[in-house]
Write a protein that holds these residues in place. Structure first.
Motif, mmCIF file in Angstrom:
data_model
loop_
_atom_site.group_PDB
_atom_site.id
_atom_site.type_symbol
_atom_site.label_atom_id
_atom_site.label_comp_id
_atom_site.label_asym_id
_atom_site.label_seq_id
_atom_site.Cartn_x
_atom_site.Cartn_y
_atom_site.Cartn_z
ATOM 1 N N UNK A 55 21.902 98.022 -24.217
ATOM 2 C CA UNK A 55 22.444 96.933 -24.863
ATOM 3 C C UNK A 55 23.909 97.830 -24.595
ATOM 4 N N UNK A 56 24.301 99.194 -25.218
ATOM 5 C CA UNK A 56 25.602 99.875 -24.950
ATOM 6 C C UNK A 56 25.382 99.938 -23.790
ATOM 7 N N UNK A 57 25.225 100.270 -22.465
ATOM 8 C CA UNK A 57 25.369 100.272 -21.090
ATOM 9 C C UNK A 57 26.225 98.670 -20.878
ATOM 10 N N UNK A 58 25.828 97.677 -21.401
ATOM 11 C CA UNK A 58 25.734 96.040 -20.766
ATOM 12 C C UNK A 58 25.947 95.137 -22.072
ATOM 13 N N UNK A 59 25.608 95.282 -22.868
ATOM 14 C CA UNK A 59 25.477 94.423 -24.010
ATOM 15 C C UNK A 59 26.818 94.158 -25.204
ATOM 16 N N UNK A 60 27.254 95.347 -24.651
ATOM 17 C CA UNK A 60 28.741 95.463 -25.122
ATOM 18 C C UNK A 60 28.549 96.250 -27.009
ATOM 19 N N UNK A 78 16.485 95.066 -30.699
ATOM 20 C CA UNK A 78 17.719 95.431 -30.033
ATOM 21 C C UNK A 78 18.553 94.449 -30.208
ATOM 22 N N UNK A 79 20.001 94.280 -31.091
ATOM 23 C CA UNK A 79 20.981 93.090 -31.101
ATOM 24 C C UNK A 79 22.233 93.714 -30.733
ATOM 25 N N UNK A 80 22.620 92.893 -29.814
ATOM 26 C CA UNK A 80 23.951 93.273 -29.134
ATOM 27 C C UNK A 80 25.420 92.113 -29.514
ATOM 28 N N UNK A 81 25.865 92.195 -28.480
ATOM 29 C CA UNK A 81 26.824 91.554 -28.740
ATOM 30 C C UNK A 81 27.358 90.734 -27.341
ATOM 31 N N UNK A 82 27.000 90.774 -26.402
ATOM 32 C CA UNK A 82 26.900 90.063 -25.159
ATOM 33 C C UNK A 82 24.777 88.835 -25.077
ATOM 34 N N UNK A 83 25.921 87.977 -24.962
ATOM 35 C CA UNK A 83 24.702 86.653 -24.062
ATOM 36 C C UNK A 83 24.282 86.715 -23.327
ATOM 37 N N UNK A 111 14.160 87.536 -25.132
ATOM 38 C CA UNK A 111 15.681 87.700 -24.773
ATOM 39 C C UNK A 111 15.922 86.042 -25.796
ATOM 40 N N UNK A 112 16.834 86.059 -27.330
ATOM 41 C CA UNK A 112 17.171 85.222 -28.097
ATOM 42 C C UNK A 112 18.352 85.199 -28.098
ATOM 43 N N UNK A 113 19.362 84.802 -28.434
ATOM 44 C CA UNK A 113 20.849 84.087 -28.216
ATOM 45 C C UNK A 113 20.641 83.748 -29.535
ATOM 46 N N UNK A 114 21.732 84.949 -30.169
ATOM 47 C CA UNK A 114 21.908 84.253 -32.112
ATOM 48 C C UNK A 114 23.346 83.641 -31.938
ATOM 49 N N UNK A 115 22.827 83.318 -32.943
ATOM 50 C CA UNK A 115 24.061 81.922 -33.735
ATOM 51 C C UNK A 115 25.280 82.928 -33.818
ATOM 52 N N UNK A 116 25.106 83.902 -34.240
ATOM 53 C CA UNK A 116 26.163 84.167 -34.412
ATOM 54 C C UNK A 116 27.151 84.966 -33.707
ATOM 55 N N UNK A 117 26.307 84.771 -32.501
ATOM 56 C CA UNK A 117 26.882 85.512 -31.063
ATOM 57 C C UNK A 117 26.307 86.888 -30.903
ATOM 58 N N UNK A 118 25.858 86.693 -29.308
ATOM 59 C CA UNK A 118 25.098 87.802 -28.520
ATOM 60 C C UNK A 118 24.061 87.718 -28.537
ATOM 61 N N UNK A 119 22.573 88.236 -28.250
ATOM 62 C CA UNK A 119 21.439 88.654 -28.370
ATOM 63 C C UNK A 119 20.632 90.048 -28.847
ATOM 64 N N UNK A 120 19.665 89.143 -29.762
ATOM 65 C CA UNK A 120 18.522 89.612 -29.524
ATOM 66 C C UNK A 120 17.737 90.253 -27.871
ATOM 67 N N UNK A 121 16.949 91.370 -28.288
ATOM 68 C CA UNK A 121 16.263 91.964 -27.148
ATOM 69 C C UNK A 121 15.114 92.972 -27.212
ATOM 70 N N UNK A 122 13.686 91.889 -27.373
ATOM 71 C CA UNK A 122 12.609 92.475 -27.934
ATOM 72 C C UNK A 122 11.118 92.769 -27.417
ATOM 73 N N UNK A 123 10.716 93.639 -28.015
ATOM 74 C CA UNK A 123 9.575 94.147 -27.602
ATOM 75 C C UNK A 123 8.451 94.326 -28.310
ATOM 76 N N UNK A 124 7.572 93.861 -28.248
ATOM 77 C CA UNK A 124 5.677 94.213 -28.360
ATOM 78 C C UNK A 124 5.419 94.462 -28.048
ATOM 79 N N UNK A 125 5.246 95.877 -28.710
ATOM 80 C CA UNK A 125 3.889 96.558 -28.622
ATOM 81 C C UNK A 125 2.836 96.951 -29.260
#
Length: 127
Positions: A55-60, A78-83, A111-125
């Motif tokens: 997210x820090x390297x590629x997601x803004x 993790x929630x970042x700014x990149x769609x 990977x879920x697009x967020x209505x406020x912009x960006x996306x959430x990337x989640x992993x279920x462990x």
């Protein structure tokens, strides 16, 4: 259900990523009942590290990292700014290992697009 949100810095740094890993360790230490195995902890810490780094390297920059404990699983999001969704690429000296590793270690990823912009990337462990 236990939850924790962690604010993560917007620029890649080892301190930021280490802080996210420590927050994940603190979260795991507070779970009742605890996670079932040391392997669960190691896997979660690795996935947190990879998702935050990506997210820090590629997601803004990551805005937040959410950790949620369910009865039989732990969700790392993790929630970042990149769609733009993460992509698998051929690993080389500059990277390319994180997303495939997180996907392999997780029961499921999303990977879920967020209505406020960006996306959430989640992993279920597994818990």
């Amino acid at each position: 259900m236990d939850t924790m949100s962690v604010n993560v810095a917007t620029a890649p740094s080892t301190a930021c990523i280490a802080g996210a890993r420590q927050s994940a360790r603190d979260f795991l230490a507070g779970l009742v009942p605890p996670a079932s195995a040391a392997e669960t902890s190691d896997t979660m810490i690795l996935v947190v590290s990879e998702l935050v780094t990506n997210a820090l390297r590629h997601g803004g920059g990551t805005r937040t990292l959410d950790l949620t404990a369910h009865p039989d699983s732990i969700e790392v999001a993790g929630h970042d700014r990149s769609p733009q969704a993460p992509r698998t690429r051929t690993p080389d000296l500059n990277g390319g290992f994180g997303w495939p590793m997180a996907s392999h270690l997780a029961r499921a990823t999303a990977v879920t697009r967020r209505t406020a912009g960006g996306k959430s990337v989640s992993a279920l462990l597994a818990r």
